[in-house]
Scaffold this motif. Sequence first.
Motif, short mmCIF file in Angstrom:
data_model
loop_
_atom_site.label_atom_id
_atom_site.label_comp_id
_atom_site.label_asym_id
_atom_site.label_seq_id
_atom_site.Cartn_x
_atom_site.Cartn_y
_atom_site.Cartn_z
N ARG A 38 0.83 -1.19 0.00
CA ARG A 38 0.00 0.00 0.00
C ARG A 38 0.86 1.24 0.00
O ARG A 38 2.02 1.22 0.43
CB ARG A 38 -0.96 0.02 1.19
N GLN A 39 0.26 2.32 -0.49
CA GLN A 39 1.02 3.56 -0.64
C GLN A 39 0.14 4.74 -0.30
O GLN A 39 -1.00 4.85 -0.77
CB GLN A 39 1.52 3.67 -2.08
N THR A 40 0.69 5.64 0.50
CA THR A 40 0.05 6.92 0.78
C THR A 40 0.80 8.02 0.03
O THR A 40 1.96 7.83 -0.34
CB THR A 40 0.03 7.21 2.28
N GLY A 87 3.14 10.70 -1.24
CA GLY A 87 4.46 11.14 -0.82
C GLY A 87 5.32 10.08 -0.16
O GLY A 87 6.46 10.35 0.21
N ALA A 88 4.78 8.88 -0.03
CA ALA A 88 5.52 7.81 0.63
C ALA A 88 5.78 6.66 -0.34
O ALA A 88 5.15 6.55 -1.38
CB ALA A 88 4.72 7.29 1.83
N GLU A 89 6.75 5.84 0.02
CA GLU A 89 7.04 4.66 -0.78
C GLU A 89 5.99 3.59 -0.50
O GLU A 89 5.35 3.60 0.55
CB GLU A 89 8.43 4.13 -0.41
N ARG A 90 5.83 2.67 -1.45
CA ARG A 90 4.91 1.56 -1.22
C ARG A 90 5.47 0.67 -0.12
O ARG A 90 6.64 0.31 -0.13
CB ARG A 90 4.73 0.75 -2.51
N ASP A 91 4.60 0.29 0.78
CA ASP A 91 4.97 -0.58 1.89
C ASP A 91 4.34 -1.94 1.70
O ASP A 91 3.13 -2.05 1.46
CB ASP A 91 4.49 0.01 3.22
N TRP A 92 5.14 -2.97 1.89
CA TRP A 92 4.63 -4.34 1.88
C TRP A 92 3.77 -4.56 3.13
O TRP A 92 4.14 -4.12 4.23
CB TRP A 92 5.80 -5.31 1.89
N TYR A 122 -4.02 0.49 -2.49
CA TYR A 122 -3.56 -0.87 -2.27
C TYR A 122 -3.25 -1.53 -3.61
O TYR A 122 -4.07 -1.47 -4.54
CB TYR A 122 -4.62 -1.68 -1.52
N TYR A 123 -2.08 -2.15 -3.68
CA TYR A 123 -1.62 -2.81 -4.88
C TYR A 123 -1.35 -4.28 -4.60
O TYR A 123 -0.88 -4.63 -3.51
CB TYR A 123 -0.31 -2.20 -5.37
#
Length: 125
Positions: free
Chosen positions: A36-38, A40-45, A92-93
């Motif tokens: 998931r990603q918000t 300005g932030a990197e995608r987080d597992w 969400y990816y």
Amino acid sequence: QLVESGGGLVQPGGSLRLSCVASEFNLDHYSIGWLRQTPGAERDWISCIASDDGSTRYLDSVKGRFTISRDKTKRTVYLHMTSLKPEDTAVYYCAARGVVSTYCPQGLYEYEDAWGQGTQVTVSS
């Protein structure tokens, strides 16, 4: 190549089920992760399911609230999210890594093979 759906607006404490259709991928040979990603932030597992035995892993902050599962006949991976919090708001990816293993990738850059377009989840009253 991967198509997510199921996002939307939900109140805090609510639930959503995300789907990731991987129609071109044999889930016995591909591990699938959710990230998931918000802004300005990197995608987080946040979670993954391993190709070989369907074993699962979770980020600590979602453990006990989120459940990943798969239906191999439908080539679909699900992320059932409960007790949602405003901080779960994100795009969400789902992503795929071609590997036959009981280990599923837990890092952003390990997902080399395919990504979905993302689905927005907003948790707000």
